[in-house]
Design a protein around this motif. Structure first.
Motif, PDB file in Angstrom:
ATOM      1  N   ALA A 189       0.839  -1.201   0.000  1.00  0.00           N
ATOM      2  CA  ALA A 189       0.000   0.000   0.000  1.00  0.00           C
ATOM      3  C   ALA A 189       0.869   1.244   0.000  1.00  0.00           C
ATOM      4  O   ALA A 189       1.915   1.277   0.650  1.00  0.00           O
ATOM      5  CB  ALA A 189      -0.904  -0.005   1.236  1.00  0.00           C
TER       6      ALA A 189
ATOM      7  N   PRO B 209       2.329   4.868   0.959  1.00  0.00           N
ATOM      8  CA  PRO B 209       2.361   5.582   2.234  1.00  0.00           C
ATOM      9  C   PRO B 209       1.230   6.592   2.328  1.00  0.00           C
ATOM     10  O   PRO B 209       0.758   7.115   1.313  1.00  0.00           O
ATOM     11  CB  PRO B 209       3.730   6.282   2.210  1.00  0.00           C
ATOM     12  N   ALA B 210       0.824   6.871   3.568  1.00  0.00           N
ATOM     13  CA  ALA B 210      -0.284   7.801   3.775  1.00  0.00           C
ATOM     14  C   ALA B 210       0.034   9.179   3.194  1.00  0.00           C
ATOM     15  O   ALA B 210      -0.845   9.872   2.685  1.00  0.00           O
ATOM     16  CB  ALA B 210      -0.603   7.917   5.261  1.00  0.00           C
ATOM     17  N   SER B 211       1.319   9.571   3.279  1.00  0.00           N
ATOM     18  CA  SER B 211       1.698  10.889   2.764  1.00  0.00           C
ATOM     19  C   SER B 211       1.457  10.972   1.262  1.00  0.00           C
ATOM     20  O   SER B 211       1.002  11.995   0.744  1.00  0.00           O
ATOM     21  CB  SER B 211       3.168  11.184   3.068  1.00  0.00           C
TER      22      SER B 211
ATOM     23  N   VAL C  89      -0.766   9.222  -0.381  1.00  0.00           N
ATOM     24  CA  VAL C  89      -2.211   9.244  -0.578  1.00  0.00           C
ATOM     25  C   VAL C  89      -2.743  10.661  -0.415  1.00  0.00           C
ATOM     26  O   VAL C  89      -3.562  11.143  -1.199  1.00  0.00           O
ATOM     27  CB  VAL C  89      -2.907   8.285   0.409  1.00  0.00           C
ATOM     28  N   ARG C  90      -2.245  11.361   0.633  1.00  0.00           N
ATOM     29  CA  ARG C  90      -2.684  12.739   0.860  1.00  0.00           C
ATOM     30  C   ARG C  90      -2.267  13.640  -0.294  1.00  0.00           C
ATOM     31  O   ARG C  90      -3.045  14.485  -0.756  1.00  0.00           O
ATOM     32  CB  ARG C  90      -2.117  13.261   2.175  1.00  0.00           C
TER      33      ARG C  90
ATOM     34  N   SER D 208      -1.721  12.766  -3.355  1.00  0.00           N
ATOM     35  CA  SER D 208      -2.525  12.431  -4.520  1.00  0.00           C
ATOM     36  C   SER D 208      -3.902  13.075  -4.431  1.00  0.00           C
ATOM     37  O   SER D 208      -4.413  13.625  -5.413  1.00  0.00           O
ATOM     38  CB  SER D 208      -2.646  10.910  -4.642  1.00  0.00           C
ATOM     39  N   SER D 209      -4.510  13.027  -3.241  1.00  0.00           N
ATOM     40  CA  SER D 209      -5.829  13.641  -3.062  1.00  0.00           C
ATOM     41  C   SER D 209      -5.749  15.145  -3.261  1.00  0.00           C
ATOM     42  O   SER D 209      -6.629  15.756  -3.881  1.00  0.00           O
ATOM     43  CB  SER D 209      -6.367  13.328  -1.660  1.00  0.00           C
TER      44      SER D 209
END
Length: 209
Positions: free
Chosen positions: A113, A115-117, A119-120, A122-123
């Protein structure tokens, strides 16, 4: 029953026989472990058992690639590859080992998956792209409005130019007005001038007498 790895298979998975290291036709002996010898059992399995094992292995490969669980299939497979004389009691151990090997393999095929960073980010990028698209639409509408207003101003200026009298007409009109005013002034002054002449003549007569 769907497997928890049902999302895996972006690329074809390996055959089940390769995953659990089992080739009944190429290695026609027992898959059990001989503790007294410290090695795999060398007893041969029967032909019917090997044929059944091959059928289950092919079916298991299809199920894996379809994202279905094969736990029950592995439990059915084990007795066919264990010798009937010594190692049928190792069905549970062999099945657990195979399940572990399958889970390990499937886990290795799952993409990690992000990393959360990321994902942020990308959003946020998606949000910015949408904002830019909205601004571009508003800008296009504003430019169209400006063009329309400029056309209106140009039409208004054109109508004023058409209805405005020329410089020559203004000069002619002013000359005519001035001439008429001069004549009227002369006409108004003529009676007074005549009276002055009469008065001078009468005064001259009186002096002569």
């Amino acid at each position: 029953m769907p497997s928890r790895h049902s999302h895996v298979a972006s690329v074809p998975l390996a055959p089940l026989s390769e995953i659990i290291k089992l080739e009944p036709e190429k290695e026609p002996w027992c898959a059990g472990y001989a503790p007294s010898q410290g090695r795999r059992c060398h007893a041969r399995t029967n032909a019917h058992g090997r044929y059944s094992a091959m059928m289950l292995l092919n079916e298991g490969t299809k199920d894996l690639r379809a994202g279905r669980s094969i736990d029950a299939l592995l439990e059915d497979l084990a007795p066919y590859v264990l010798c009937t004389r010594f190692h049928q009691n190792q069905v549970s151990d062999l099945t657990r080992r195979w399940k572990r090997q399958v889970r390990t393999y499937l886990d290795s095929q799952v993409a990690p998956a992000p990393p959360a960073s990321l994902v942020r980010l990308s959003s946020r990028r998606v949000h910015l792209e949408r904002t830019i698209a909205d601004l571009e639409d508003q800008l296009a509408l504003l430019e169209e409005t400006i063009r329309d207003r400029r056309l209106e101003v140009a039409r208004y200026d054109q109508s004023i130019t058409i209805n405005r009298p020329s410089h020559r007409e203004d000069s002619t009109t002013r000359s005519a007005v001035s001439s008429n005013s001069g004549r009227e002034g002369a006409q108004q002054k003529s009676p007074i001038h005549q009276k002055s002449l009469c008065h001078d003549q009468h005064k001259h007569k009186s002096v002569v007498r």
